[in-house]
Design a protein around this motif. Structure first.
Motif, PDB file in Angstrom:
ATOM      1  N   THR A  74       0.848  -1.185   0.000  1.00  0.00           N
ATOM      2  CA  THR A  74       0.000   0.000   0.000  1.00  0.00           C
ATOM      3  C   THR A  74       0.883   1.234   0.000  1.00  0.00           C
ATOM      4  N   ARG A 120      -8.017  -3.135  -7.848  1.00  0.00           N
ATOM      5  CA  ARG A 120      -7.658  -1.837  -7.254  1.00  0.00           C
ATOM      6  C   ARG A 120      -8.625  -1.503  -6.115  1.00  0.00           C
ATOM      7  N   THR A 121      -8.059  -1.090  -5.010  1.00  0.00           N
ATOM      8  CA  THR A 121      -8.882  -0.602  -3.902  1.00  0.00           C
ATOM      9  C   THR A 121      -8.249   0.662  -3.349  1.00  0.00           C
ATOM     10  N   GLY A 122      -9.031   1.490  -2.742  1.00  0.00           N
ATOM     11  CA  GLY A 122      -8.476   2.726  -2.196  1.00  0.00           C
ATOM     12  C   GLY A 122      -9.398   3.344  -1.173  1.00  0.00           C
ATOM     13  N   GLU A 123      -8.838   4.280  -0.419  1.00  0.00           N
ATOM     14  CA  GLU A 123      -9.593   4.920   0.645  1.00  0.00           C
ATOM     15  C   GLU A 123      -9.151   6.376   0.727  1.00  0.00           C
ATOM     16  N   ASP A 177      -7.266   5.740 -10.893  1.00  0.00           N
ATOM     17  CA  ASP A 177      -6.339   6.774 -10.401  1.00  0.00           C
ATOM     18  C   ASP A 177      -6.876   8.177 -10.658  1.00  0.00           C
ATOM     19  N   VAL A 180      -9.499   8.972  -8.132  1.00  0.00           N
ATOM     20  CA  VAL A 180      -8.909   9.303  -6.825  1.00  0.00           C
ATOM     21  C   VAL A 180      -8.400  10.739  -6.851  1.00  0.00           C
ATOM     22  N   SER A 192      -5.055   9.319   2.472  1.00  0.00           N
ATOM     23  CA  SER A 192      -5.380   8.740   1.167  1.00  0.00           C
ATOM     24  C   SER A 192      -4.485   7.531   0.939  1.00  0.00           C
ATOM     25  N   SER A 193      -5.069   6.445   0.593  1.00  0.00           N
ATOM     26  CA  SER A 193      -4.245   5.268   0.307  1.00  0.00           C
ATOM     27  C   SER A 193      -4.882   4.482  -0.826  1.00  0.00           C
ATOM     28  N   SER A 194      -4.040   3.874  -1.608  1.00  0.00           N
ATOM     29  CA  SER A 194      -4.591   3.016  -2.667  1.00  0.00           C
ATOM     30  C   SER A 194      -3.733   1.773  -2.770  1.00  0.00           C
ATOM     31  N   ASP A 195      -4.346   0.756  -3.288  1.00  0.00           N
ATOM     32  CA  ASP A 195      -3.715  -0.556  -3.263  1.00  0.00           C
ATOM     33  C   ASP A 195      -3.988  -1.264  -4.590  1.00  0.00           C
ATOM     34  N   LEU A 266     -13.451   2.225  -4.288  1.00  0.00           N
ATOM     35  CA  LEU A 266     -12.912   3.409  -3.618  1.00  0.00           C
ATOM     36  C   LEU A 266     -13.887   3.839  -2.527  1.00  0.00           C
TER      37      LEU A 266
END
Lengths: 334, 172
Positions: A74, A120-123, A177, A180, A192-195, A266
């Motif tokens: 991450t 893809r996942t993100g927060e 992306d 985001v 902010s984080s993405s994976d 997301l």
């Protein structure tokens, strides 16, 4: 009475619209060749053991190869009142992702090494003025829709003293992306984080296993047609049911993989400045954590199984050698 | 016929289309033909020589189709099998537009026939087997085949969809 010539023509025209499956003859040739090459049970057992050993060896060796990890790192960016951007400093080449600073602005950009099958996942946690919490959440949904995505879950408490809310959107992986980036402009970014996780191996493995099981089912059906007594019929039917169940499980896995590699997830949380914690999804957030924890635990167990198997084999070999050395030493002493 | 690839090249398309007309479902038809060819190949030593091998092969195909018709395969399983593998199996838009009415009338009329009549009809009027060869294929006497074909044609003539189609063609 219908005319024979008319009937012939109608059936021919109907049948002409049926295109025989192009792989049909090849599949039959393959199955016939496999049946001819069928080995006796003992040889099959050895072949199975050899295949299992090879799989274990590959499972142990592959994760250690450069550029072949599971790409689950991450990249977190913390924006705490102008704090410097903190990036994961692993070498990008060892992760299969090429990671670069897109414009010297501390933004992360990802490029998949093989171009396919990435989950893809993100927060993102944003803070906005009180009157902007609701509109910001709606803007997130609008952005997702603009990129061809949709809202999977949302919750907002805009009437309370400390308005907050969250929305989980699913957006096409290709636009993830960009989404985001645009979401981060809707307020002040607190976190902010993405994976990205490459599931290419899982996809290929599922596909190969499905193909193999489908061929097995066809063979079993051929065996069923040959069965001569009730016992044989029941035994073969039981195997067919097992195979069918396995096929259905794999089809479900394949569908889930397709969904997850098509749409990224997301989660955007919005609160007012001064909030200590981001608004979570309550029970659904806890459920997500539970699911992730379970999957993580299982993954760790599977990952460790290769090492455990290696240690067991190595220990066994050492034990045998030690026993032989001890006997030799005892005999020599006598 | 000592080479399976020769068998397949010569008989696979016809066997598949025959199975489709009997079973309707493309995946079921493919599976039935696959079973039939594997079984026929396994027992090729008992296949008649020269021209007699085709009725013999169709007998195996018909048996495979019959066992599928009689087996209660859950609909769910059949749908799972389909899996969108044969998009190209469907006729093109032009063909579909031209034949849509005709196709459905023929298929519906065939489907309305009982299996004992549908199979001789397909083997006689599509596959082109003689009554004697059909008798070999379905394991009945030629006289039985003849009476079944007669009965089937009477029933087809009474089918409203097919009758409308034939009348429309006669007017044209």
């Amino acid at each position: 009475m219908i005319d024979e010539a008319v009937l012939e023509r109608l059936l021919r025209e109907e049948a002409d619209t049926y295109v025989p499956p192009p792989d049909g003859p090849d599949d039959i040739l393959l199955l016939a060749a496999e049946a001819a090459d069928a080995r006796p049970p003992r040889a099959k057992w050895f072949a199975g053991a050899a295949a299992a050993a090879a799989i274990v060896a590959i499972a142990v060796a592959v994760p250690r190869l450069p550029g072949s990890t599971t790409y689950s790192d991450t990249a977190s960016e913390q924006y705490g009142g102008g704090t410097a951007v903190a990036l994961n400093d692993d070498s990008a080449t060892t992760r299969g992702w090429s990671e670069y600073d897109a414009g010297g602005k501390g933004e992360l950009a990802y490029k998949n090494a093989d171009g396919t099958h990435v989950v893809r996942t993100g927060e993102v946690w944003l803070t906005t003025p009180r009157d902007r919490v609701g509109p910001a959440l709606r803007d997130v949904a609008r952005l997702a829709a603009a990129h061809g995505g949709f809202v999977a879950e949302s919750n907002a408490e805009t009437a309370s003293e400390q308005p907050s809310g969250f929305v989980t959107v699913r957006v096409p992986v290709a636009s993830f992306d960009k989404t985001v980036d645009e979401v981060e402009r809707l307020g002040e970014v607190r976190r902010s984080s993405s994976d990205g996780k490459d599931v290419g191996t899982e996809v290929a493995d599922t596909k190969a296993r499905l193909k193999s099981l489908t061929a097995t089912r066809a063979q079993l059906r051929a065996l069923l047609a040959d069965a001569t007594n009730v016992g044989e019929v029941l035994a073969v039917q039981e195997r067919i049911t097992e195979t069918q169940t396995e096929i259905e499980k794999l089809q479900a896995t394949q569908a889930s993989l397709t969904d997850r590699t098509t749409y990224g997830t997301l989660r955007v949380m919005v609160s007012v400045p001064g909030s200590e914690e981001p608004p979570d999804g309550g029970f659904s957030g806890a459920w997500e954590d539970a699911k992730n924890g379970f999957a993580g635990g299982f993954e760790a167990l599977v990952r460790a199984s290769g090492t455990i198997a290696f240690l067991l084999v190595a220990g066994g070999v050492l034990l045998v050698l030690a026993r032989r050395a001890y006997r030799y030493w005892v005999r020599g002493a006598v | 016929m000592d080479d399976l690839s020769e068998w397949l090249a010569e008989a696979y398309p016809g066997a598949y289309r025959t199975a489709r007309l009997i079973l309707r479902d493309p995946q079921e038809a493919e599976d039935a033909v696959q079973d039939a060819f594997l079984r026929a190949w396994r027992f090729r030593a008992s296949a008649p020589r020269d021209a007699g091998w085709q009725p013999w092969l169709y007998r195996v195909v018909v048996n495979a189709c019959c066992s599928r018709l009689r087996r209660e395969v859950p609909r769910r399983e059949r749908r799972a099998d389909l899996d969108g593998d044969y998009e190209d199996d469907a006729p093109g838009p032009e063909v579909a537009a031209l034949h849509a009415e005709e196709v459905s009338a023929v298929v519906d009329a065939l489907a309305a026939l009982p299996e004992s009549l549908r199979i001789p009809v397909v083997l006689r009027y599509y596959t082109g087997l003689s009554e004697k060869d059909i008798a070999t294929a379905i394991g009945r006497r030629p006289g039985t085949v003849k009476s079944r074909l007669y009965d089937a044609r009477q029933r087809l003539a009474a089918d409203p969809g097919l009758r409308a189609l034939v009348n429309e063609e006669a007017v044209r």
